[in-house]
Write a protein that holds these residues in place. Sequence first.
Motif, PDB file in Angstrom:
ATOM      1  N   VAL A   1       0.877  -1.171   0.000  1.00  0.00           N
ATOM      2  CA  VAL A   1       0.000   0.000   0.000  1.00  0.00           C
ATOM      3  C   VAL A   1       0.910   1.215   0.000  1.00  0.00           C
ATOM      4  O   VAL A   1       1.827   1.312   0.820  1.00  0.00           O
ATOM      5  N   VAL A   2       0.686   2.127  -0.939  1.00  0.00           N
ATOM      6  CA  VAL A   2       1.517   3.327  -1.050  1.00  0.00           C
ATOM      7  C   VAL A   2       0.647   4.566  -0.919  1.00  0.00           C
ATOM      8  O   VAL A   2      -0.567   4.512  -1.143  1.00  0.00           O
ATOM      9  N   SER A   3       1.280   5.668  -0.561  1.00  0.00           N
ATOM     10  CA  SER A   3       0.575   6.944  -0.485  1.00  0.00           C
ATOM     11  C   SER A   3       1.544   8.070  -0.798  1.00  0.00           C
ATOM     12  O   SER A   3       2.678   8.060  -0.322  1.00  0.00           O
ATOM     13  N   ASN A   4       1.114   9.014  -1.612  1.00  0.00           N
ATOM     14  CA  ASN A   4       1.896  10.224  -1.864  1.00  0.00           C
ATOM     15  C   ASN A   4       1.459  11.261  -0.835  1.00  0.00           C
ATOM     16  O   ASN A   4       0.314  11.675  -0.831  1.00  0.00           O
ATOM     17  N   VAL A   5       2.390  11.653   0.011  1.00  0.00           N
ATOM     18  CA  VAL A   5       2.074  12.594   1.080  1.00  0.00           C
ATOM     19  C   VAL A   5       2.813  13.899   0.795  1.00  0.00           C
ATOM     20  O   VAL A   5       4.018  13.884   0.553  1.00  0.00           O
ATOM     21  N   PRO A   6       2.109  15.029   0.809  1.00  0.00           N
ATOM     22  CA  PRO A   6       2.789  16.303   0.560  1.00  0.00           C
ATOM     23  C   PRO A   6       3.916  16.533   1.571  1.00  0.00           C
ATOM     24  O   PRO A   6       3.744  16.322   2.772  1.00  0.00           O
TER      25      PRO A   6
ATOM     26  N   ARG B   1       3.254  18.224   7.606  1.00  0.00           N
ATOM     27  CA  ARG B   1       3.959  17.577   8.719  1.00  0.00           C
ATOM     28  C   ARG B   1       3.089  16.552   9.446  1.00  0.00           C
ATOM     29  O   ARG B   1       3.524  15.429   9.717  1.00  0.00           O
ATOM     30  N   ASP B   2       1.846  16.928   9.716  1.00  0.00           N
ATOM     31  CA  ASP B   2       0.948  16.012  10.429  1.00  0.00           C
ATOM     32  C   ASP B   2       0.678  14.746   9.614  1.00  0.00           C
ATOM     33  O   ASP B   2       0.682  13.639  10.155  1.00  0.00           O
ATOM     34  N   ALA B   3       0.439  14.914   8.309  1.00  0.00           N
ATOM     35  CA  ALA B   3       0.173  13.745   7.462  1.00  0.00           C
ATOM     36  C   ALA B   3       1.405  12.846   7.384  1.00  0.00           C
ATOM     37  O   ALA B   3       1.288  11.616   7.455  1.00  0.00           O
ATOM     38  N   ASN B   4       2.581  13.433   7.261  1.00  0.00           N
ATOM     39  CA  ASN B   4       3.805  12.633   7.214  1.00  0.00           C
ATOM     40  C   ASN B   4       4.006  11.857   8.516  1.00  0.00           C
ATOM     41  O   ASN B   4       4.376  10.685   8.489  1.00  0.00           O
ATOM     42  N   ARG B   5       3.754  12.490   9.627  1.00  0.00           N
ATOM     43  CA  ARG B   5       3.879  11.798  10.915  1.00  0.00           C
ATOM     44  C   ARG B   5       2.858  10.676  11.046  1.00  0.00           C
ATOM     45  O   ARG B   5       3.168   9.587  11.515  1.00  0.00           O
ATOM     46  N   PHE B   6       1.634  10.942  10.602  1.00  0.00           N
ATOM     47  CA  PHE B   6       0.573   9.941  10.667  1.00  0.00           C
ATOM     48  C   PHE B   6       0.971   8.689   9.887  1.00  0.00           C
ATOM     49  O   PHE B   6       0.914   7.577  10.403  1.00  0.00           O
ATOM     50  N   PHE B   7       1.377   8.872   8.638  1.00  0.00           N
ATOM     51  CA  PHE B   7       1.747   7.724   7.805  1.00  0.00           C
ATOM     52  C   PHE B   7       3.008   7.033   8.327  1.00  0.00           C
ATOM     53  O   PHE B   7       3.103   5.807   8.276  1.00  0.00           O
ATOM     54  N   ALA B   8       3.958   7.794   8.831  1.00  0.00           N
ATOM     55  CA  ALA B   8       5.180   7.185   9.378  1.00  0.00           C
ATOM     56  C   ALA B   8       4.858   6.319  10.593  1.00  0.00           C
ATOM     57  O   ALA B   8       5.407   5.225  10.749  1.00  0.00           O
ATOM     58  N   ARG B   9       3.961   6.784  11.464  1.00  0.00           N
ATOM     59  CA  ARG B   9       3.573   5.986  12.634  1.00  0.00           C
ATOM     60  C   ARG B   9       2.922   4.668  12.243  1.00  0.00           C
ATOM     61  O   ARG B   9       2.988   3.688  12.976  1.00  0.00           O
TER      62      ARG B   9
ATOM     63  N   GLY C   1       3.860   2.917   9.706  1.00  0.00           N
ATOM     64  CA  GLY C   1       4.856   2.075   9.047  1.00  0.00           C
ATOM     65  C   GLY C   1       5.158   2.430   7.608  1.00  0.00           C
ATOM     66  O   GLY C   1       5.961   1.756   6.964  1.00  0.00           O
ATOM     67  N   PHE C   2       4.540   3.483   7.073  1.00  0.00           N
ATOM     68  CA  PHE C   2       4.855   3.908   5.705  1.00  0.00           C
ATOM     69  C   PHE C   2       6.260   4.513   5.715  1.00  0.00           C
ATOM     70  O   PHE C   2       6.556   5.391   6.518  1.00  0.00           O
ATOM     71  N   ALA C   3       7.107   4.025   4.836  1.00  0.00           N
ATOM     72  CA  ALA C   3       8.479   4.531   4.744  1.00  0.00           C
ATOM     73  C   ALA C   3       8.609   5.449   3.537  1.00  0.00           C
ATOM     74  O   ALA C   3       7.924   5.289   2.529  1.00  0.00           O
ATOM     75  N   SER C   4       9.518   6.397   3.646  1.00  0.00           N
ATOM     76  CA  SER C   4       9.807   7.290   2.531  1.00  0.00           C
ATOM     77  C   SER C   4      10.672   6.535   1.532  1.00  0.00           C
ATOM     78  O   SER C   4      11.748   6.062   1.855  1.00  0.00           O
ATOM     79  N   VAL C   5      10.195   6.421   0.303  1.00  0.00           N
ATOM     80  CA  VAL C   5      10.900   5.652  -0.705  1.00  0.00           C
ATOM     81  C   VAL C   5      11.352   6.525  -1.867  1.00  0.00           C
ATOM     82  O   VAL C   5      12.369   6.277  -2.478  1.00  0.00           O
ATOM     83  N   ILE C   6      10.615   7.564  -2.148  1.00  0.00           N
ATOM     84  CA  ILE C   6      10.876   8.366  -3.333  1.00  0.00           C
ATOM     85  C   ILE C   6      10.553   9.826  -3.035  1.00  0.00           C
ATOM     86  O   ILE C   6       9.701  10.128  -2.216  1.00  0.00           O
ATOM     87  N   THR C   7      11.264  10.715  -3.695  1.00  0.00           N
ATOM     88  CA  THR C   7      10.920  12.130  -3.643  1.00  0.00           C
ATOM     89  C   THR C   7      10.272  12.453  -4.977  1.00  0.00           C
ATOM     90  O   THR C   7      10.874  12.271  -6.028  1.00  0.00           O
ATOM     91  N   ARG C   8       9.064  12.915  -4.934  1.00  0.00           N
ATOM     92  CA  ARG C   8       8.326  13.233  -6.156  1.00  0.00           C
ATOM     93  C   ARG C   8       8.381  14.728  -6.351  1.00  0.00           C
ATOM     94  O   ARG C   8       7.930  15.491  -5.510  1.00  0.00           O
ATOM     95  N   ARG C   9       8.954  15.148  -7.450  1.00  0.00           N
ATOM     96  CA  ARG C   9       9.062  16.576  -7.752  1.00  0.00           C
ATOM     97  C   ARG C   9       8.039  16.943  -8.820  1.00  0.00           C
ATOM     98  O   ARG C   9       7.796  16.175  -9.735  1.00  0.00           O
TER      99      ARG C   9
END
Length: 190
Positions: free
Chosen positions: A121-126, A130-138, A140-148
């Motif tokens: 399961v993947v998600s593009n998080v802006p 900050r809150d959304a990134n923390r939510f997904f990280a908690r 178990g979602f890991a940062s895999v790619i930087t989307r520009r």
Amino acid sequence: MARRTVDVTPVDRDDLRDVMGLWLAARVDNGSSKEAAGRALTDGRLSTALRRPGVHSFVARIDGEPVGYAIASENPFGLSPQAELAVEQLWVGPDARRHGVAKSLLAAVLSTAERSGCEVVVSNVPTASRDANRFFARLGFASVITRRVVSTSALRRKLAPESVETGHELLRRRRSLRSRAFPAAASRQF
């Protein structure tokens, strides 16, 4: 105080109006004007997208009132080596946040991923959220790619080749300006 029960269901025809209202609120919440978001609704983009094969959408309700939604799509690009379900949009109204709504929506997405045989399961998080990134990280979602992202007009300007004449003209102008700013340096011979 006990948490209110969150009810998550797949979106059907009866739920479409509720999801459209939530989608409009999400767009405005993310900085879009109400008029621009309204135009996107009236031209049918959302309802068309929700009917595409492989798109799964869910609405969350508390006490019968719609408070959030999630839209996911199966293997959106077809380039991943394993089957994946991408969370395209996940939004919860401000008054319903911190009540387990987003987790309930993700649980529905997870169930769909498992039924569809998706391994990831993947998600593009802006980045700025900050809150959304923390939510997904908690979760178990890991940062895999930087989307520009770039606008087409900006990319066109950057890709437009500079003509040889324009390049020479720019260099001549810079030297001319430099010689006016520093006349003593221009007269020195090296």
